[in-house]
Design a protein around this motif. Structure first.
Motif, PDB file in Angstrom:
ATOM      1  N   PHE A 107     -21.165   0.061   9.386  1.00 43.64           N
ATOM      2  CA  PHE A 107     -19.741   0.388   9.409  1.00 43.64           C
ATOM      3  C   PHE A 107     -19.001  -0.599   8.513  1.00 43.64           C
ATOM      4  O   PHE A 107     -19.123  -1.812   8.676  1.00 43.64           O
ATOM      5  N   ASP A 108     -18.221  -0.085   7.556  1.00 49.60           N
ATOM      6  CA  ASP A 108     -17.457  -0.923   6.634  1.00 49.60           C
ATOM      7  C   ASP A 108     -16.199  -1.425   7.335  1.00 49.60           C
ATOM      8  O   ASP A 108     -15.245  -0.675   7.536  1.00 49.60           O
ATOM      9  N   LEU A 109     -16.213  -2.691   7.707  1.00 48.93           N
ATOM     10  CA  LEU A 109     -15.117  -3.296   8.464  1.00 48.93           C
ATOM     11  C   LEU A 109     -14.514  -4.434   7.656  1.00 48.93           C
ATOM     12  O   LEU A 109     -15.184  -5.414   7.359  1.00 48.93           O
ATOM     13  N   ARG A 110     -13.237  -4.281   7.284  1.00 56.13           N
ATOM     14  CA  ARG A 110     -12.534  -5.361   6.576  1.00 56.13           C
ATOM     15  C   ARG A 110     -11.780  -6.250   7.553  1.00 56.13           C
ATOM     16  O   ARG A 110     -11.542  -7.412   7.281  1.00 56.13           O
ATOM     17  N   ARG A 130      -3.955  -1.239  35.861  1.00 51.16           N
ATOM     18  CA  ARG A 130      -4.227  -0.528  34.614  1.00 51.16           C
ATOM     19  C   ARG A 130      -4.182  -1.514  33.459  1.00 51.16           C
ATOM     20  O   ARG A 130      -3.325  -2.387  33.415  1.00 51.16           O
ATOM     21  N   ILE A 131      -5.120  -1.345  32.544  1.00 56.69           N
ATOM     22  CA  ILE A 131      -5.118  -2.112  31.294  1.00 56.69           C
ATOM     23  C   ILE A 131      -5.235  -1.106  30.157  1.00 56.69           C
ATOM     24  O   ILE A 131      -6.136  -0.276  30.141  1.00 56.69           O
ATOM     25  N   ASP A 132      -4.287  -1.182  29.231  1.00 57.49           N
ATOM     26  CA  ASP A 132      -4.298  -0.362  28.025  1.00 57.49           C
ATOM     27  C   ASP A 132      -4.590  -1.269  26.838  1.00 57.49           C
ATOM     28  O   ASP A 132      -4.101  -2.399  26.786  1.00 57.49           O
ATOM     29  N   TYR A 133      -5.378  -0.761  25.904  1.00 56.01           N
ATOM     30  CA  TYR A 133      -5.625  -1.521  24.679  1.00 56.01           C
ATOM     31  C   TYR A 133      -5.566  -0.586  23.489  1.00 56.01           C
ATOM     32  O   TYR A 133      -5.785   0.610  23.600  1.00 56.01           O
ATOM     33  N   GLU A 134      -5.239  -1.176  22.345  1.00 57.40           N
ATOM     34  CA  GLU A 134      -5.281  -0.463  21.071  1.00 57.40           C
ATOM     35  C   GLU A 134      -6.079  -1.312  20.094  1.00 57.40           C
ATOM     36  O   GLU A 134      -5.803  -2.501  19.928  1.00 57.40           O
ATOM     37  N   ILE A 135      -7.065  -0.694  19.484  1.00 59.80           N
ATOM     38  CA  ILE A 135      -7.874  -1.344  18.467  1.00 59.80           C
ATOM     39  C   ILE A 135      -7.417  -0.794  17.122  1.00 59.80           C
ATOM     40  O   ILE A 135      -7.366   0.428  16.937  1.00 59.80           O
ATOM     41  N   VAL A 136      -7.065  -1.674  16.208  1.00 61.03           N
ATOM     42  CA  VAL A 136      -6.640  -1.279  14.866  1.00 61.03           C
ATOM     43  C   VAL A 136      -7.669  -1.825  13.887  1.00 61.03           C
ATOM     44  O   VAL A 136      -7.906  -3.031  13.824  1.00 61.03           O
ATOM     45  N   VAL A 137      -8.290  -0.904  13.145  1.00 59.01           N
ATOM     46  CA  VAL A 137      -9.396  -1.260  12.259  1.00 59.01           C
ATOM     47  C   VAL A 137      -8.976  -1.063  10.807  1.00 59.01           C
ATOM     48  O   VAL A 137      -8.455  -0.011  10.442  1.00 59.01           O
ATOM     49  N   ASP A 138      -9.206  -2.089  10.003  1.00 56.85           N
ATOM     50  CA  ASP A 138      -8.979  -1.997   8.567  1.00 56.85           C
ATOM     51  C   ASP A 138     -10.280  -1.496   7.940  1.00 56.85           C
ATOM     52  O   ASP A 138     -11.253  -2.255   7.803  1.00 56.85           O
ATOM     53  N   THR A 139     -10.300  -0.199   7.606  1.00 51.74           N
ATOM     54  CA  THR A 139     -11.512   0.439   7.101  1.00 51.74           C
ATOM     55  C   THR A 139     -11.154   1.731   6.384  1.00 51.74           C
ATOM     56  O   THR A 139     -10.077   2.285   6.588  1.00 51.74           O
ATOM     57  N   ASP A 140     -12.087   2.201   5.578  1.00 55.66           N
ATOM     58  CA  ASP A 140     -11.960   3.524   4.956  1.00 55.66           C
ATOM     59  C   ASP A 140     -12.899   4.528   5.620  1.00 55.66           C
ATOM     60  O   ASP A 140     -13.047   5.642   5.128  1.00 55.66           O
ATOM     61  N   GLU A 141     -13.544   4.135   6.711  1.00 58.07           N
ATOM     62  CA  GLU A 141     -14.469   5.017   7.422  1.00 58.07           C
ATOM     63  C   GLU A 141     -13.728   6.242   7.963  1.00 58.07           C
ATOM     64  O   GLU A 141     -12.519   6.197   8.202  1.00 58.07           O
ATOM     65  N   SER A 142     -14.460   7.319   8.214  1.00 59.45           N
ATOM     66  CA  SER A 142     -13.875   8.571   8.715  1.00 59.45           C
ATOM     67  C   SER A 142     -13.440   8.431  10.178  1.00 59.45           C
ATOM     68  O   SER A 142     -13.833   7.492  10.870  1.00 59.45           O
ATOM     69  N   ASP A 143     -12.645   9.395  10.635  1.00 60.19           N
ATOM     70  CA  ASP A 143     -12.224   9.417  12.040  1.00 60.19           C
ATOM     71  C   ASP A 143     -13.424   9.506  12.973  1.00 60.19           C
ATOM     72  O   ASP A 143     -13.434   8.885  14.042  1.00 60.19           O
ATOM     73  N   ASP A 182     -14.428   6.814  15.886  1.00 60.01           N
ATOM     74  CA  ASP A 182     -14.739   7.207  17.253  1.00 60.01           C
ATOM     75  C   ASP A 182     -16.109   6.669  17.676  1.00 60.01           C
ATOM     76  O   ASP A 182     -16.280   6.195  18.811  1.00 60.01           O
ATOM     77  N   LEU A 183     -17.076   6.718  16.781  1.00 60.82           N
ATOM     78  CA  LEU A 183     -18.403   6.172  17.065  1.00 60.82           C
ATOM     79  C   LEU A 183     -18.319   4.666  17.341  1.00 60.82           C
ATOM     80  O   LEU A 183     -18.939   4.166  18.286  1.00 60.82           O
ATOM     81  N   LEU A 184     -17.552   3.960  16.526  1.00 59.28           N
ATOM     82  CA  LEU A 184     -17.369   2.528  16.750  1.00 59.28           C
ATOM     83  C   LEU A 184     -16.760   2.285  18.127  1.00 59.28           C
ATOM     84  O   LEU A 184     -17.247   1.447  18.890  1.00 59.28           O
TER      85      LEU A 184
END
Length: 135
Positions: A66-69, A88-101, A105-107
């Motif tokens: 996985f190409d992860l910047r 409840r715990i909510d999280y958001e992961i923001v990835v700097d990448t050109d990988e597909s949606d 999702d796989l990540l």
């Protein structure tokens, strides 16, 4: 094989405490009035989840090729008063990448499946997260 972890902590004074592991020291906010220069117990829990997700990314991205910047995690928790617990715990992961949606999702699936802290918390509270591309 079972892994084991050990951390020791001690009260310094009425304003704070300190935890130690290996050669690392962490100031803990145990002051009843709170303090701005240390994590309180709830914030430590959230930081632990964030670290789990980030460390998981370091582990799985080479396997997935996985190409992860870059990657960032933001968290929000809701605590009830009686009995005191995180509901409840909510999280958001923001990835700097050109990988597909689909690859994003796989990540995300791999981060959730193989995370010690995320798996533990998911058994104890509602854990809801999203992943998106930076931009």
């Amino acid at each position: 094989m079972m892994l084991e972890y050990r951390v020791s902590a001690r009260r310094i004074d009425s304003h704070g405490s300190e935890a130690e592991v290996k050669s690392a020291h962490l100031v803990l906010d145990t002051d009843m009035a709170g303090r701005d220069d240390a994590f309180n117990p709830a914030e430590l829990l959230l930081a632990s989840l964030a670290a789990c997700l980030l460390k998981g990314a370091e582990r799985v991205t080479p396997m997935l090729k996985f190409d992860l910047r870059g990657i960032e995690v933001s968290l929000h928790a809701v605590r009830q008063d009686s009995p005191p617990k995180m509901i409840r715990i909510d999280y958001e992961i923001v990835v700097d990448t050109d990988e597909s949606d689909q690859r994003l999702d796989l990540l995300h699936r791999n981060l959730r499946k193989y995370g010690t802290i995320s798996n533990t918390l998911a058994e104890a509270t509602e854990l809801v997260g999203t992943i998106r591309r930076k931009g």
